[in-house]
Scaffold this motif. Structure first.
Motif, PDB file in Angstrom:
ATOM      1  N   SER A   1       0.808  -1.221   0.000  1.00 34.71           N
ATOM      2  CA  SER A   1       0.000   0.000   0.000  1.00 34.71           C
ATOM      3  C   SER A   1       0.840   1.268   0.000  1.00 34.71           C
ATOM      4  N   ALA A   2       2.156   1.116   0.162  1.00 28.34           N
ATOM      5  CA  ALA A   2       3.036   2.282   0.168  1.00 28.34           C
ATOM      6  C   ALA A   2       4.402   1.887  -0.366  1.00 28.34           C
ATOM      7  N   LEU A   3       5.069   2.883  -0.923  1.00 32.52           N
ATOM      8  CA  LEU A   3       6.424   2.711  -1.450  1.00 32.52           C
ATOM      9  C   LEU A   3       7.354   3.659  -0.727  1.00 32.52           C
ATOM     10  N   LYS A   4       8.586   3.234  -0.542  1.00 32.79           N
ATOM     11  CA  LYS A   4       9.589   4.150  -0.017  1.00 32.79           C
ATOM     12  C   LYS A   4      10.846   4.006  -0.838  1.00 32.79           C
ATOM     13  N   LEU A   5      11.673   5.034  -0.783  1.00 37.18           N
ATOM     14  CA  LEU A   5      12.937   5.034  -1.507  1.00 37.18           C
ATOM     15  C   LEU A   5      13.895   5.971  -0.808  1.00 37.18           C
ATOM     16  N   ASN A   6      15.161   5.747  -1.044  1.00 36.35           N
ATOM     17  CA  ASN A   6      16.199   6.642  -0.537  1.00 36.35           C
ATOM     18  C   ASN A   6      16.690   7.454  -1.724  1.00 36.35           C
TER      19      ASN A   6
ATOM     20  N   ARG B   1       7.618  15.429  -7.553  1.00 37.27           N
ATOM     21  CA  ARG B   1       6.644  15.585  -8.636  1.00 37.27           C
ATOM     22  C   ARG B   1       5.839  14.314  -8.878  1.00 37.27           C
ATOM     23  N   LEU B   2       6.382  13.168  -8.462  1.00 35.83           N
ATOM     24  CA  LEU B   2       5.689  11.893  -8.627  1.00 35.83           C
ATOM     25  C   LEU B   2       4.868  11.518  -7.389  1.00 35.83           C
ATOM     26  N   GLY B   3       4.811  12.427  -6.412  1.00 37.52           N
ATOM     27  CA  GLY B   3       3.975  12.201  -5.238  1.00 37.52           C
ATOM     28  C   GLY B   3       4.674  11.671  -4.003  1.00 37.52           C
ATOM     29  N   TYR B   4       5.987  11.604  -4.015  1.00 37.38           N
ATOM     30  CA  TYR B   4       6.739  11.131  -2.855  1.00 37.38           C
ATOM     31  C   TYR B   4       7.009  12.294  -1.903  1.00 37.38           C
ATOM     32  N   GLU B   5       7.004  11.980  -0.593  1.00 36.75           N
ATOM     33  CA  GLU B   5       7.260  12.993   0.431  1.00 36.75           C
ATOM     34  C   GLU B   5       8.466  12.581   1.265  1.00 36.75           C
ATOM     35  N   VAL B   6       9.293  13.558   1.617  1.00 39.50           N
ATOM     36  CA  VAL B   6      10.472  13.311   2.454  1.00 39.50           C
ATOM     37  C   VAL B   6      10.016  12.926   3.858  1.00 39.50           C
TER      38      VAL B   6
ATOM     39  N   ALA C   1      26.909   5.515   0.387  1.00 32.76           N
ATOM     40  CA  ALA C   1      28.024   5.481  -0.573  1.00 32.76           C
ATOM     41  C   ALA C   1      28.646   6.871  -0.730  1.00 32.76           C
ATOM     42  N   GLY C   2      28.644   7.644   0.375  1.00 37.45           N
ATOM     43  CA  GLY C   2      29.235   8.969   0.366  1.00 37.45           C
ATOM     44  C   GLY C   2      28.380  10.043  -0.297  1.00 37.45           C
ATOM     45  N   ILE C   3      27.136   9.701  -0.667  1.00 37.90           N
ATOM     46  CA  ILE C   3      26.239  10.629  -1.372  1.00 37.90           C
ATOM     47  C   ILE C   3      25.078  10.983  -0.447  1.00 37.90           C
ATOM     48  N   PRO C   4      24.745  12.290  -0.297  1.00 43.92           N
ATOM     49  CA  PRO C   4      23.622  12.680   0.561  1.00 43.92           C
ATOM     50  C   PRO C   4      22.280  12.155   0.018  1.00 43.92           C
ATOM     51  N   HIS C   5      21.478  11.589   0.919  1.00 42.24           N
ATOM     52  CA  HIS C   5      20.161  11.034   0.586  1.00 42.24           C
ATOM     53  C   HIS C   5      19.140  11.454   1.640  1.00 42.24           C
ATOM     54  N   LYS C   6      17.864  11.331   1.294  1.00 42.75           N
ATOM     55  CA  LYS C   6      16.754  11.397   2.238  1.00 42.75           C
ATOM     56  C   LYS C   6      15.765  10.302   1.848  1.00 42.75           C
ATOM     57  N   THR C   7      15.117   9.710   2.856  1.00 40.27           N
ATOM     58  CA  THR C   7      14.092   8.704   2.593  1.00 40.27           C
ATOM     59  C   THR C   7      12.794   9.413   2.220  1.00 40.27           C
ATOM     60  N   MET C   8      12.098   8.859   1.222  1.00 44.04           N
ATOM     61  CA  MET C   8      10.829   9.415   0.757  1.00 44.04           C
ATOM     62  C   MET C   8       9.807   8.278   0.713  1.00 44.04           C
ATOM     63  N   LYS C   9       8.517   8.643   0.825  1.00 40.79           N
ATOM     64  CA  LYS C   9       7.452   7.643   0.867  1.00 40.79           C
ATOM     65  C   LYS C   9       6.252   8.126   0.075  1.00 40.79           C
ATOM     66  N   LYS C  10       5.519   7.178  -0.490  1.00 38.88           N
ATOM     67  CA  LYS C  10       4.296   7.474  -1.246  1.00 38.88           C
ATOM     68  C   LYS C  10       3.273   6.393  -0.964  1.00 38.88           C
TER      69      LYS C  10
END
Length: 143
Positions: free
Chosen positions: A100-105, A116-121, A129-138
Motif C-alpha cells: 500500500s506504500a512505497l519508499k525510496l532513498n 513531482r511523482l507524489g513522494y514525500e520526504v 556510498a558517500g552521497i547525501p540522501h533522504k528517505t521518501m514515501k508514497k
C-alpha cells in the motif's frame, strides 16, 4: 521508450550495465556496494530507448512496504521522461504485489523529481556510498 520487467539474463545484464555506467562510473560508487546481496531477491526493470538499454531500477518488499531502489538513467536520456517511465512501471508492479506504500532513498538532488511523482520526504539527510540522501514515501492505495 519501453520499460520491461526483467525476465531473462540479457535484460538483467542490460540493467546492471546501466547501473554501473551511472552509479559506478559517473558517481564513483564502489562496484561492490552497487551490486549487492539483494539482487537475487529483487524485481529488476530496464528501460530501452531505440532498442538500447538507457535506464534501470529495482524493487523489493521490505517490512511490508515496497522499496524502490537503484533508479538510474543514462546522462544522454535524462530529461526525456525516462525516469518517470521507470517509476510508473515499478509502481504498477508494486500494486500487483499487494503493498500500500512505497519508499525510496533519494539522492538529495533528485528529491524534486520524486516529489513531482507524489513522494514525500520522511527522514533527515544521511550518507549512502558517500552521497547525501533522504528517505521518501508514497501511499499507493487507490492508484
Amino acid at each position: 521508450m519501453e520499460v520491461k520487467v526483467v525476465s531473462n539474463d540479457k535484460e538483467l545484464n542490460d540493467a546492471f550495465w546501466v547501473r554501473k555506467e551511472v552509479f559506478v562510473k559517473e558517481q564513483n560508487v564502489p562496484e561492490e556496494e552497487e551490486i549487492d546481496q539483494y539482487e537475487d531477491s529483487a524485481s529488476h526493470f530496464v528501460l530501452y530507448s531505440n532498442g538500447e538499454p538507457a535506464g534501470a531500477g529495482r524493487f523489493r518488499i521490505v517490512d511490508g512496504l515496497g522499496k524502490v531502489e537503484r533508479i538510474c538513467v543514462l546522462d544522454s536520456q535524462r530529461g526525456t521522461g525516462a525516469g518517470k517511465a521507470i517509476m510508473e512501471k515499478i509502481e504498477q508492479h508494486a500494486q500487483t504485489q499487494g503493498v500500500s506504500a512505497l519508499k525510496l532513498n533519494a539522492q538529495t538532488h533528485a528529491i524534486p523529481f520524486y516529489s513531482r511523482l507524489g513522494y514525500e520526504v520522511i527522514s533527515e539527510e544521511f550518507l549512502d556510498a558517500g552521497i547525501p540522501h533522504k528517505t521518501m514515501k508514497k501511499e499507493i492505495k487507490g492508484l
